[in-house]
Design a protein around this motif. Sequence first.
Motif, PDB file in Angstrom:
ATOM      1  N   TYR A  49       0.832  -1.196   0.000  1.00  0.00           N
ATOM      2  CA  TYR A  49       0.000   0.000   0.000  1.00  0.00           C
ATOM      3  C   TYR A  49       0.864   1.243   0.000  1.00  0.00           C
ATOM      4  N   GLY A  52       2.552   1.915  -3.105  1.00  0.00           N
ATOM      5  CA  GLY A  52       1.690   2.513  -4.124  1.00  0.00           C
ATOM      6  C   GLY A  52       1.632   4.019  -4.042  1.00  0.00           C
ATOM      7  N   ALA A  57       9.093   1.026  -4.835  1.00  0.00           N
ATOM      8  CA  ALA A  57       8.451  -0.279  -4.694  1.00  0.00           C
ATOM      9  C   ALA A  57       9.421  -1.378  -5.075  1.00  0.00           C
ATOM     10  N   TRP A 448      -4.477   6.242  -9.124  1.00  0.00           N
ATOM     11  CA  TRP A 448      -4.282   5.119  -8.232  1.00  0.00           C
ATOM     12  C   TRP A 448      -4.197   3.803  -8.987  1.00  0.00           C
ATOM     13  N   ASN A 452      -0.594   1.940 -10.429  1.00  0.00           N
ATOM     14  CA  ASN A 452      -0.278   0.754  -9.638  1.00  0.00           C
ATOM     15  C   ASN A 452      -0.468  -0.561 -10.379  1.00  0.00           C
ATOM     16  N   GLN A 455       2.638  -2.593 -10.784  1.00  0.00           N
ATOM     17  CA  GLN A 455       3.026  -3.142  -9.496  1.00  0.00           C
ATOM     18  C   GLN A 455       2.200  -4.381  -9.162  1.00  0.00           C
ATOM     19  N   TRP A 456       0.893  -4.222  -9.309  1.00  0.00           N
ATOM     20  CA  TRP A 456      -0.005  -5.317  -8.954  1.00  0.00           C
ATOM     21  C   TRP A 456       0.233  -6.548  -9.816  1.00  0.00           C
TER      22      TRP A 456
END
Lengths: 523, 258
Positions: A49, A52, A57, A448, A452, A455-456
Amino acid sequence: MRELLVSLLRSEPAQGQRTKGTSVFWILSGTASGLLLMGWLLPWFVNAYSAGVGYSAQDVTVSPPTGVGTVLIYILAVTMVVLVVSPLAEVLVPRLRGRRFGRTADRIRLIAALAGLALTAVIWLLVSVIQEEPLFGSMGPGTFTDSAVWLTMYGYALAALVYGARPWVVGRQTLAFGVAVLPFGLFLPLMFHQAPDFLLWAAGSLAIYMLLALGLNVVVGFAGLLDLGYAAFFAIGAYACASFASPIHSIHLPLWVLIFVGAAIASTFGAILGAPTLRLRGDYLAIVTLGFGEIIPDLATNNVFNLTGGPNGISGIDQPKWGFLDFGASPRWYYWSLLLVSIAVVVLFRNIERSRVGRAWVALREDEVAAASTGINTTTTKLLAFAIGASVSGLAGAFYGSLVSIVSPDDFSFSVSIAVLSIIVLGGIGNIVGVILGSFILTFVIFWVLPNMNQWSTTLSQTVHVPALANIDFTSYTYIIYGIALILMMLLRPGGLLPSRARRIELESTVEGESLAAVQGVA
Amino acid sequence: MSTNGLSANGEQLSASAPGADAGKVIELREIDVFYGRVNALSKVSLEVRQGEIVALIGSNGAGKTTTLRTISGLISPRSGEVRLFGNSVRGLGAEHIARLGVGHAPEGRRLFSRMTVRENLDMGAYSRNDRTGIRTDLERVFTLFPRLRERASQLAGSLSGGEQQMVAIGRALMSAPKVLLLDEPSLGLAPILVDAIFEVIREINSKGTTILLIEQNALLALKTASRGYVLETGSVALSGPSAELIASPDIQRAYLGM
């Protein structure tokens, strides 16, 4: 498949009696569920979180929580079944939509929400008073334990409001929406006081997008004039701010003056664009505004009259500092002033919508000839829509210039116009509450979800051992995602998430004109 | 407040009208109207006096609707003069002419179909500020058309044709017009409704509102009106008192089917 999607998006059964005002109810209850889910998941994903929201990251680890916080997790697990799963069941399982079920269930949900709220508050107080161990065991710096608790408590409070006062929420949906959302807006900087500035910066951008969408809604939604170059007025406001509050021309006016200057200049340009083009309708007007939207950033790029600083734009724009109100130090001051301005604009526009001018716009949109013969000055009325819409855009532009402290032509490309248009299409053209909701959703996606996604998918690829997932660059698919979202909207809910009254009527009335019964009744 | 119960708008204009024009509510002096290069009206002259019902008849494409649209300012004539209440209205837009006291129930009704009946009627009173006058006029419209009271909160687009025509006339009346322009009020209506609408038209006129009427049904129009004009391909072919027109053999053959 389509039926499933439709049923997910529509809160009521497709056929049968439509109950009034249920959309806001379901939006709020969905938000409550979302906040509770977020609060619940947060301890586990706390590293991901924070990664993000602006942290690097490099290594995302998912570790289960320990400590007193686990008690919180168990409370949440129980109440969540009541507060998240049961309303979902009510939406998805048609047999559970009965009224009786709703009333008893609402009472249980209210009790669950209040209990959850109280327990969370008690545990949190205990932990912060005792201070023996961190809430969720050991975690690195910059985590969101406080925010998690706040979000959870807000979710409970919202659930208590929605289920405890369901008739009121359904009956006075606008007021209920305001009561539910406003405290969140006001306390956001405090709730996320551990968060990096990025979050508030994103919230400020949300407010700017919302102002833009509200302004465009006057032109497109109220007056029915399609404007594809709306970003031009945004640019004009931003450049006005940049010119009068930066070293470039050695003029330094305060921001509160500049927002009016920006609004005035933009609305003048709105009238200048409007006057010769308002004879045009539909597609033709859209094309002219599209051209205008291209011309303004081009002028800025070419450093017109040596005013705009060329392709590099203008930098070093002043950020106000009045005593402890240091706008440069923390974006929270921008956030709060933007919130204030947004509320003012929303209240103003609701009143305009219901005023004589508002009614004239509706009449104009429906039938221009008939409107003229009832004594409406069509030219002035349309110009007014253009000028009002442009002025809000100019105001937002002035804020934008001051917030980011640098403006350049690239910030006002066609994609900005399209993003704003997408917001109002998504939320519901002509409906202020819908437009607000749309700007929340789209900004959430822009700031958002899209940043992200990479990343996800990397995390997912590690979890499910599919390396290909890690290589997809979602940022380059932004417009595809936009496009798919818009197409889905048009197919499933053409009036937007919260359609305006006129849209709803247009979409629902399949047989226009004379029904057989009406004819027989007359004869 | 004038005798007809509708409050008067633009009183100052008729008060300042020169004596020679007194009583002339509408006067067209040799107007020419073009749509692009198409000559729609040529040298049309016409006058309507205070308190009259005047019928404008003619076949399709003769220029009846164009004449009405010229009077209410939706089209401007290329040459000639439109005088309302004794004054020239050259250069005035439709919204100004509406404010002078010209109510226009346009061709094809043109209701705001996604507004309710009540909202449509309110839009008719858009340019008025006298709340009491608006309320009495609304009451008057509801008395003339009791059906509209029942349907007040219904969407205009969902009404039957006859009811829509009532809304169109009612909306024009809500501007408290001194003169009412009606464009084919009987279009698409059942015969029984046509009679009812014309009954109301006579009633509106008996309360002092001057009426200029376009009608396909020439006999009905001439029987209702005191005078008539016959338009043929953009110019006035015949005019005179209704009785004379009805008696004229040309009219009987061409329009009355006798």
